[in-house]
Design a protein around this motif. Structure first.
Motif, PDB file in Angstrom:
ATOM      1  N   THR A  27     -20.667 -12.611 -29.358  1.00  0.00           N
ATOM      2  CA  THR A  27     -20.098 -12.237 -30.660  1.00  0.00           C
ATOM      3  C   THR A  27     -19.297 -13.406 -31.231  1.00  0.00           C
ATOM      4  O   THR A  27     -19.395 -13.716 -32.425  1.00  0.00           O
ATOM      5  CB  THR A  27     -19.202 -10.992 -30.518  1.00  0.00           C
ATOM      6  N   TYR A  28     -18.504 -14.055 -30.398  1.00  0.00           N
ATOM      7  CA  TYR A  28     -17.655 -15.166 -30.827  1.00  0.00           C
ATOM      8  C   TYR A  28     -18.475 -16.302 -31.429  1.00  0.00           C
ATOM      9  O   TYR A  28     -18.046 -16.947 -32.387  1.00  0.00           O
ATOM     10  CB  TYR A  28     -16.846 -15.667 -29.623  1.00  0.00           C
ATOM     11  N   CYS A  29     -19.653 -16.535 -30.900  1.00  0.00           N
ATOM     12  CA  CYS A  29     -20.483 -17.668 -31.319  1.00  0.00           C
ATOM     13  C   CYS A  29     -21.597 -17.288 -32.297  1.00  0.00           C
ATOM     14  O   CYS A  29     -22.328 -18.169 -32.760  1.00  0.00           O
ATOM     15  CB  CYS A  29     -21.102 -18.333 -30.091  1.00  0.00           C
ATOM     16  N   ASN A  30     -21.723 -16.026 -32.634  1.00  0.00           N
ATOM     17  CA  ASN A  30     -22.817 -15.556 -33.479  1.00  0.00           C
ATOM     18  C   ASN A  30     -22.743 -16.172 -34.875  1.00  0.00           C
ATOM     19  O   ASN A  30     -21.719 -16.084 -35.543  1.00  0.00           O
ATOM     20  CB  ASN A  30     -22.757 -14.023 -33.562  1.00  0.00           C
ATOM     21  N   THR A  31     -23.850 -16.776 -35.312  1.00  0.00           N
ATOM     22  CA  THR A  31     -23.917 -17.400 -36.637  1.00  0.00           C
ATOM     23  C   THR A  31     -24.978 -16.741 -37.522  1.00  0.00           C
ATOM     24  O   THR A  31     -25.505 -17.364 -38.433  1.00  0.00           O
ATOM     25  CB  THR A  31     -24.216 -18.913 -36.518  1.00  0.00           C
ATOM     26  N   SER A  32     -25.275 -15.475 -37.280  1.00  0.00           N
ATOM     27  CA  SER A  32     -26.362 -14.812 -37.998  1.00  0.00           C
ATOM     28  C   SER A  32     -25.963 -14.199 -39.338  1.00  0.00           C
ATOM     29  O   SER A  32     -26.822 -13.771 -40.095  1.00  0.00           O
ATOM     30  CB  SER A  32     -26.973 -13.719 -37.110  1.00  0.00           C
ATOM     31  N   VAL A  33     -24.664 -14.160 -39.646  1.00  0.00           N
ATOM     32  CA  VAL A  33     -24.211 -13.472 -40.854  1.00  0.00           C
ATOM     33  C   VAL A  33     -24.142 -14.435 -42.038  1.00  0.00           C
ATOM     34  O   VAL A  33     -23.420 -15.439 -41.993  1.00  0.00           O
ATOM     35  CB  VAL A  33     -22.841 -12.792 -40.616  1.00  0.00           C
ATOM     36  N   GLY A  34     -24.896 -14.106 -43.089  1.00  0.00           N
ATOM     37  CA  GLY A  34     -24.865 -14.886 -44.328  1.00  0.00           C
ATOM     38  C   GLY A  34     -23.697 -14.454 -45.194  1.00  0.00           C
ATOM     39  O   GLY A  34     -23.019 -13.487 -44.898  1.00  0.00           O
ATOM     40  N   PRO A  35     -23.414 -15.169 -46.233  1.00  0.00           N
ATOM     41  CA  PRO A  35     -24.202 -16.283 -46.739  1.00  0.00           C
ATOM     42  C   PRO A  35     -23.845 -17.639 -46.125  1.00  0.00           C
ATOM     43  O   PRO A  35     -24.511 -18.640 -46.379  1.00  0.00           O
ATOM     44  CB  PRO A  35     -23.863 -16.293 -48.233  1.00  0.00           C
ATOM     45  N   TYR A  36     -22.803 -17.712 -45.282  1.00  0.00           N
ATOM     46  CA  TYR A  36     -22.367 -19.017 -44.774  1.00  0.00           C
ATOM     47  C   TYR A  36     -22.815 -19.300 -43.351  1.00  0.00           C
ATOM     48  O   TYR A  36     -22.770 -20.445 -42.923  1.00  0.00           O
ATOM     49  CB  TYR A  36     -20.839 -19.147 -44.885  1.00  0.00           C
ATOM     50  N   LEU A  74     -13.314 -25.215 -29.077  1.00  0.00           N
ATOM     51  CA  LEU A  74     -12.556 -24.091 -29.618  1.00  0.00           C
ATOM     52  C   LEU A  74     -13.451 -23.124 -30.383  1.00  0.00           C
ATOM     53  O   LEU A  74     -13.127 -21.946 -30.512  1.00  0.00           O
ATOM     54  CB  LEU A  74     -11.426 -24.590 -30.524  1.00  0.00           C
ATOM     55  N   SER A  75     -14.585 -23.614 -30.880  1.00  0.00           N
ATOM     56  CA  SER A  75     -15.537 -22.771 -31.617  1.00  0.00           C
ATOM     57  C   SER A  75     -16.432 -21.960 -30.701  1.00  0.00           C
ATOM     58  O   SER A  75     -17.007 -20.959 -31.128  1.00  0.00           O
ATOM     59  CB  SER A  75     -16.438 -23.631 -32.503  1.00  0.00           C
ATOM     60  N   THR A  76     -16.564 -22.409 -29.458  1.00  0.00           N
ATOM     61  CA  THR A  76     -17.564 -21.799 -28.577  1.00  0.00           C
ATOM     62  C   THR A  76     -16.993 -21.193 -27.295  1.00  0.00           C
ATOM     63  O   THR A  76     -17.700 -20.479 -26.599  1.00  0.00           O
ATOM     64  CB  THR A  76     -18.636 -22.842 -28.181  1.00  0.00           C
ATOM     65  N   ASN A  77     -15.743 -21.471 -26.997  1.00  0.00           N
ATOM     66  CA  ASN A  77     -15.169 -21.046 -25.727  1.00  0.00           C
ATOM     67  C   ASN A  77     -13.911 -20.219 -25.985  1.00  0.00           C
ATOM     68  O   ASN A  77     -12.874 -20.765 -26.380  1.00  0.00           O
ATOM     69  CB  ASN A  77     -14.857 -22.268 -24.860  1.00  0.00           C
ATOM     70  N   ILE A  78     -13.997 -18.922 -25.755  1.00  0.00           N
ATOM     71  CA  ILE A  78     -12.874 -18.023 -26.017  1.00  0.00           C
ATOM     72  C   ILE A  78     -11.644 -18.408 -25.203  1.00  0.00           C
ATOM     73  O   ILE A  78     -10.525 -18.430 -25.731  1.00  0.00           O
ATOM     74  CB  ILE A  78     -13.280 -16.563 -25.743  1.00  0.00           C
ATOM     75  N   ALA A  79     -11.824 -18.723 -23.934  1.00  0.00           N
ATOM     76  CA  ALA A  79     -10.676 -19.077 -23.083  1.00  0.00           C
ATOM     77  C   ALA A  79      -9.974 -20.326 -23.602  1.00  0.00           C
ATOM     78  O   ALA A  79      -8.740 -20.386 -23.630  1.00  0.00           O
ATOM     79  CB  ALA A  79     -11.128 -19.275 -21.636  1.00  0.00           C
ATOM     80  N   ALA A  81      -9.929 -21.380 -26.707  1.00  0.00           N
ATOM     81  CA  ALA A  81      -9.249 -21.012 -27.951  1.00  0.00           C
ATOM     82  C   ALA A  81      -7.938 -20.293 -27.652  1.00  0.00           C
ATOM     83  O   ALA A  81      -6.906 -20.584 -28.268  1.00  0.00           O
ATOM     84  CB  ALA A  81     -10.161 -20.152 -28.821  1.00  0.00           C
ATOM     85  N   LYS A  82      -7.972 -19.359 -26.695  1.00  0.00           N
ATOM     86  CA  LYS A  82      -6.749 -18.645 -26.333  1.00  0.00           C
ATOM     87  C   LYS A  82      -5.700 -19.600 -25.767  1.00  0.00           C
ATOM     88  O   LYS A  82      -4.520 -19.526 -26.142  1.00  0.00           O
ATOM     89  CB  LYS A  82      -7.063 -17.540 -25.326  1.00  0.00           C
ATOM     90  N   ASP A  83      -6.108 -20.505 -24.890  1.00  0.00           N
ATOM     91  CA  ASP A  83      -5.166 -21.485 -24.339  1.00  0.00           C
ATOM     92  C   ASP A  83      -4.544 -22.322 -25.453  1.00  0.00           C
ATOM     93  O   ASP A  83      -3.344 -22.604 -25.438  1.00  0.00           O
ATOM     94  CB  ASP A  83      -5.864 -22.400 -23.329  1.00  0.00           C
ATOM     95  N   HIS A  84      -5.365 -22.712 -26.415  1.00  0.00           N
ATOM     96  CA  HIS A  84      -4.876 -23.522 -27.528  1.00  0.00           C
ATOM     97  C   HIS A  84      -3.871 -22.727 -28.361  1.00  0.00           C
ATOM     98  O   HIS A  84      -2.850 -23.278 -28.798  1.00  0.00           O
ATOM     99  CB  HIS A  84      -6.056 -23.990 -28.392  1.00  0.00           C
ATOM    100  N   ILE A  85      -4.150 -21.458 -28.571  1.00  0.00           N
ATOM    101  CA  ILE A  85      -3.216 -20.610 -29.322  1.00  0.00           C
ATOM    102  C   ILE A  85      -1.888 -20.510 -28.586  1.00  0.00           C
ATOM    103  O   ILE A  85      -0.822 -20.648 -29.204  1.00  0.00           O
ATOM    104  CB  ILE A  85      -3.820 -19.212 -29.566  1.00  0.00           C
ATOM    105  N   TYR A  86      -1.927 -20.293 -27.277  1.00  0.00           N
ATOM    106  CA  TYR A  86      -0.676 -20.201 -26.508  1.00  0.00           C
ATOM    107  C   TYR A  86       0.135 -21.497 -26.608  1.00  0.00           C
ATOM    108  O   TYR A  86       1.362 -21.462 -26.782  1.00  0.00           O
ATOM    109  CB  TYR A  86      -0.949 -19.867 -25.043  1.00  0.00           C
ATOM    110  N   GLU A  87      -0.531 -22.644 -26.514  1.00  0.00           N
ATOM    111  CA  GLU A  87       0.162 -23.934 -26.650  1.00  0.00           C
ATOM    112  C   GLU A  87       0.758 -24.083 -28.044  1.00  0.00           C
ATOM    113  O   GLU A  87       1.890 -24.560 -28.205  1.00  0.00           O
ATOM    114  CB  GLU A  87      -0.804 -25.084 -26.374  1.00  0.00           C
ATOM    115  N   LEU A  88      -0.012 -23.697 -29.051  1.00  0.00           N
ATOM    116  CA  LEU A  88       0.457 -23.771 -30.432  1.00  0.00           C
ATOM    117  C   LEU A  88       1.696 -22.899 -30.626  1.00  0.00           C
ATOM    118  O   LEU A  88       2.678 -23.334 -31.236  1.00  0.00           O
ATOM    119  CB  LEU A  88      -0.672 -23.331 -31.378  1.00  0.00           C
ATOM    120  N   GLN A  89       1.673 -21.707 -30.071  1.00  0.00           N
ATOM    121  CA  GLN A  89       2.828 -20.811 -30.206  1.00  0.00           C
ATOM    122  C   GLN A  89       4.082 -21.425 -29.582  1.00  0.00           C
ATOM    123  O   GLN A  89       5.168 -21.338 -30.155  1.00  0.00           O
ATOM    124  CB  GLN A  89       2.523 -19.453 -29.573  1.00  0.00           C
TER     125      GLN A  89
END
Length: 169
Positions: A27-36, A74-79, A81-89
């Motif tokens: 779901t995180y990586c799904n690119t099937s939804v248009g228009p973008y 960060l676009s393809t790996n949920i873990a 992305a979460k680690d990056h968010i925690y560091e950002l916080q």
């Protein structure tokens, strides 16, 4: 005021964590939804890039929003992305006691070339928070088109949206 802005951002970033905890990698990586044809991961990465530009340019007083890293992990790996968010916080919380009694130079491309304007730390952080909410709304659209129903209260809605109009995703 800065504490309230940082707390609000971290609340919105916690909503992203809740979303990431509720979806799978497909779901995180799904690119099937248009228009973008963009993925949830690409929107998460993009919002994190915006915050990273602020953090990376703050020390030199030269925030350039056109110099985003676009780290595909960060676009393809949920873990990741979460680690990056925690560091950002954690970084954002560290700004609570930073002197912000000066103007910060922020560069962006407005569609007709780069322009540099003056912000305060509070104003660029508020801008980044609104920007994230805007992308969360797009994520909500993607999930709807994928027929995935999740409930993260307020996700993708501006705080000024009347409560009876907010359903979350």
């Amino acid at each position: 005021m800065k504490e309230l802005i940082i707390s609000s951002i971290n609340h919105n970033l916690n909503n992203a964590i809740a979303l990431l905890d509720a979806i799978d990698s497909e779901t995180y990586c799904n690119t099937s939804v248009g228009p973008y044809y963009s993925s949830i991961g690409s929107h998460i990465r993009h919002t994190l890039d915006f915050f990273d530009c602020i953090i990376n340019g703050l020390d030199t007083n030269d925030i350039d929003l056109t110099k985003r890293k676009r780290d595909e992990i960060l676009s393809t790996n949920i873990a990741a992305a979460k680690d990056h968010i925690y560091e950002l916080q954690q970084t954002l919380v560290s700004y609570t006691d930073v002197n912000t009694d000066y103007l910060i130079h922020v560069t962006d491309n407005m569609g007709q070339g780069k322009v540099t304007v003056n912000y305060t730390l509070e104003s660029i952080l508020a801008h980044a928070n609104s920007h994230a909410i805007h992308h969360y709304a797009t994520i909500g659209y993607i999930l709807d088109q994928l027929s995935i129903e999740l409930k993260v209260p307020g996700f993708g809605y501006n705080p000024t949206t009347p409560v009876n109009k907010r359903e979350g995703i």
